[in-house]
Write a protein that holds these residues in place. Structure first.
Motif, PDB file in Angstrom:
ATOM      1  N   SER A 100       0.842  -1.191   0.000  1.00  0.00           N
ATOM      2  CA  SER A 100       0.000   0.000   0.000  1.00  0.00           C
ATOM      3  C   SER A 100       0.878   1.242   0.000  1.00  0.00           C
ATOM      4  CB  SER A 100      -0.890   0.020   1.240  1.00  0.00           C
ATOM      5  OG  SER A 100      -1.703  -1.115   1.255  1.00  0.00           O
ATOM      6  N   GLU A 148     -18.311   3.344  -9.206  1.00  0.00           N
ATOM      7  CA  GLU A 148     -17.126   2.504  -9.124  1.00  0.00           C
ATOM      8  C   GLU A 148     -17.295   1.293 -10.033  1.00  0.00           C
ATOM      9  OE1 GLU A 148     -16.691   1.241  -5.102  1.00  0.00           O
ATOM     10  OE2 GLU A 148     -18.292  -0.241  -5.213  1.00  0.00           O
ATOM     11  N   GLY A 173     -16.500   9.388   0.276  1.00  0.00           N
ATOM     12  CA  GLY A 173     -16.154   8.022   0.653  1.00  0.00           C
ATOM     13  C   GLY A 173     -14.881   8.034   1.476  1.00  0.00           C
ATOM     14  N   HIS A 174     -14.605   6.937   2.135  1.00  0.00           N
ATOM     15  CA  HIS A 174     -13.399   6.798   2.962  1.00  0.00           C
ATOM     16  C   HIS A 174     -12.724   5.475   2.625  1.00  0.00           C
ATOM     17  CE1 HIS A 174     -15.769   9.770   5.240  1.00  0.00           C
ATOM     18  NE2 HIS A 174     -14.607  10.221   5.654  1.00  0.00           N
ATOM     19  N   TRP A 175     -11.436   5.548   2.351  1.00  0.00           N
ATOM     20  CA  TRP A 175     -10.666   4.361   1.983  1.00  0.00           C
ATOM     21  C   TRP A 175      -9.487   4.201   2.933  1.00  0.00           C
ATOM     22  CZ3 TRP A 175     -10.350   5.149  -4.044  1.00  0.00           C
ATOM     23  CH2 TRP A 175     -11.618   4.890  -4.584  1.00  0.00           C
ATOM     24  N   HIS A 176      -9.154   2.947   3.205  1.00  0.00           N
ATOM     25  CA  HIS A 176      -8.061   2.618   4.117  1.00  0.00           C
ATOM     26  C   HIS A 176      -6.826   2.244   3.306  1.00  0.00           C
ATOM     27  CE1 HIS A 176      -6.233   1.326   7.869  1.00  0.00           C
ATOM     28  NE2 HIS A 176      -7.310   1.736   8.504  1.00  0.00           N
ATOM     29  N   ASP A 179      -5.870  -1.322   2.537  1.00  0.00           N
ATOM     30  CA  ASP A 179      -6.618  -2.031   1.487  1.00  0.00           C
ATOM     31  C   ASP A 179      -6.357  -1.422   0.113  1.00  0.00           C
ATOM     32  OD1 ASP A 179      -7.808  -3.454   3.586  1.00  0.00           O
ATOM     33  OD2 ASP A 179      -9.372  -1.936   3.815  1.00  0.00           O
ATOM     34  N   PHE A 180      -5.203  -0.779  -0.074  1.00  0.00           N
ATOM     35  CA  PHE A 180      -4.938  -0.049  -1.322  1.00  0.00           C
ATOM     36  C   PHE A 180      -5.063  -0.937  -2.544  1.00  0.00           C
ATOM     37  CE2 PHE A 180      -2.168   1.509  -4.690  1.00  0.00           C
ATOM     38  CZ  PHE A 180      -2.609   2.815  -4.815  1.00  0.00           C
ATOM     39  N   GLN A 182      -6.985  -3.205  -3.087  1.00  0.00           N
ATOM     40  CA  GLN A 182      -8.380  -3.586  -3.337  1.00  0.00           C
ATOM     41  C   GLN A 182      -9.249  -2.377  -3.705  1.00  0.00           C
ATOM     42  OE1 GLN A 182      -9.771  -5.737   0.109  1.00  0.00           O
ATOM     43  NE2 GLN A 182      -7.942  -7.035   0.182  1.00  0.00           N
ATOM     44  N   TRP A 183      -8.652  -1.195  -3.817  1.00  0.00           N
ATOM     45  CA  TRP A 183      -9.438  -0.011  -4.188  1.00  0.00           C
ATOM     46  C   TRP A 183     -10.017  -0.206  -5.585  1.00  0.00           C
ATOM     47  CZ3 TRP A 183      -6.319   5.004  -2.623  1.00  0.00           C
ATOM     48  CH2 TRP A 183      -6.200   5.036  -1.227  1.00  0.00           C
TER      49      TRP A 183
END
Length: 402
Positions: A100, A148, A173-176, A179-180, A182-183
């Motif tokens: 990530s 998406e 939205g919020h991304w972790h 989990d890059f 899996q974006w």
């Protein structure tokens, strides 16, 4: 409660950001961007947006945001040092496959000013959590939709709305960062509009797929409108194309013959003179038959421009699945493949696709050489390279579009 919500602990004055939903009863909260702890939903309360509007951001919140970016940069530096990753000229540390990306410290003095345009911006809520915004750094209002691309190429609509000039959307939205890999790829549609403008514009379509290498270099220390650090991706790299409106046309009635003009040396004789005199007399006295009103033809329906698939197979059996290609010479087959290549490439550029993959096979390499020759001459191509070697070897080419 959702990921990205700012919350306050009921047992103290600490505030934090929800970074994960662990279960129906537990959430993970980043406290002051220093550490994360599991907390029961009953022990926290959401900090209302009205509180920020009424009192502004607290000093703790501002310091927390700055600390988030700094902490993320430290995480990246330590991870790169531990893995032995070299630093390139831009100061970015490329991520290994599957890793990530994390924020890097940039030289603010060397940061180029952000040009006018519409951007996708990701800002730190905590060292590992990013919030997604749309930023309209133009003088026009922009209507937008956000969706998406799910597994299998399926589309899922997420948001739609209006961005006024020089404004930014709320968090979409919020991304972790963990989990890059899996974006999903984002699909954004933009329609510029300006009140009293004499020009209408066509719809802009953009597919944004995040890659670790480019994610590093997209970091901007002070993004316009947001006025904070963010990872920035321009959505309108190509200017909006004005819509060509059909011009008004006047048709002559088809059943009304035009008056014949006498040619030089040909004078009306006998009956022709009498007929011409009768017509003129009838027109002057008002007894001439009324001319039917001109009827404009019905406009043809506009043909919708369809984007090609992300992967285009140029094998003959894929281009002509119904058969009927027996007896074609090698040159005829190559011509058919190149026509399919040029058609899909032009549609990909017209619909603002980000990239496209051509599957040409390895074989004797003739088709691959012809494609690379044409791509090297096209100014709308950023770069091209062999793609998916683990699957196709040297039988596929990835084309990145401007």
């Amino acid at each position: 409660m959702n990921i990205g919500d700012r919350v306050r602990l009921l047992t103290g004055r600490e505030e934090g950001i929800i970074t994960r939903l662990l279960s129906d009863e537990l959430v993970e909260v980043a406290i002051d961007n220093d550490f994360t702890i599991p907390v029961s939903r009953r022990e926290i309360v959401i900090v209302a947006a009205e509180e920020t509007k009424a009192f502004g951001k607290s000093a703790a919140s501002v310091a927390s945001e700055k600390k988030a970016a700094a902490s993320g940069a430290d995480i990246a530096a330590k991870a790169a040092k531990k893995a032995g990753i070299a630093t390139d000229a831009s100061g970015a540390k490329p991520a290994a496959k599957g890793e990530s990306p994390a924020p890097l410290k940039a030289d603010k003095a060397q940061a180029a000013p952000v040009q006018k345009g519409v951007y996708l911006a990701l800002t730190h809520q905590s060292p590992e959590l990013l919030a997604l915004h749309l930023v309209n750094h133009t003088d026009r209002t922009v209507l937008f939709t956000l969706g998406e691309e799910k597994a299998g190429g399926q589309y899922r609509a997420l948001k739609a709305g209006t961005l006024e000039a020089k404004s930014a959307s709320e968090a979409l939205g919020h991304w972790h960062l963990k989990d890059f890999d899996q974006w999903p790829a984002l699909l954004v549609q933009l329609l510029p509009f300006q009140f009293n403008s004499p020009t209408a514009f066509e719809l802009i379509n953009k597919r944004q797929q995040f890659k670790a290498a480019s994610f590093y270099t997209s970091r901007q220390p002070n993004v316009p409108v947001l006025q904070r650090e963010a990872y920035l991706f321009q959505l309108d790299e190509k200017p909006a194309v004005p819509v060509a409106l059909p011009a008004a046309e006047t048709e002559q009635p088809t059943d009304a013959p035009a008056a014949a003009k006498p040619q030089a040396g040909n004078k009306p004789q006998g009956n022709d003179k009498q007929q011409l005199a009768d017509k003129l007399k009838a027109q002057l006295t008002g007894n001439a038959p009324t001319k039917p009103a001109a009827v404009a033809p019905a406009p043809e329906p506009a043909k919708a421009l369809v984007a090609p698939p992300h992967e285009v197979d140029l094998h003959l059996e894929a281009l002509q699945p119904e058969g009927g290609t027996e007896g074609l010479s090698n040159s005829a087959i190559l011509k058919l493949q190149l026509e399919a290549f040029e058609d899909t490439l032009s549609r990909a550029l017209a619909t603002n696709m980000h990239e496209i993959v051509y599957i040409h096979g390895s074989g004797n390499g003739t088709l691959r050489k012809e494609l690379h020759k044409l791509l090297s001459r096209n100014r709308d191509i950023k770069f091209f390279e062999d793609s998916m070697k683990e699957k196709f070897g040297y039988g596929a080419t990835l084309v990145r579009l401007k």
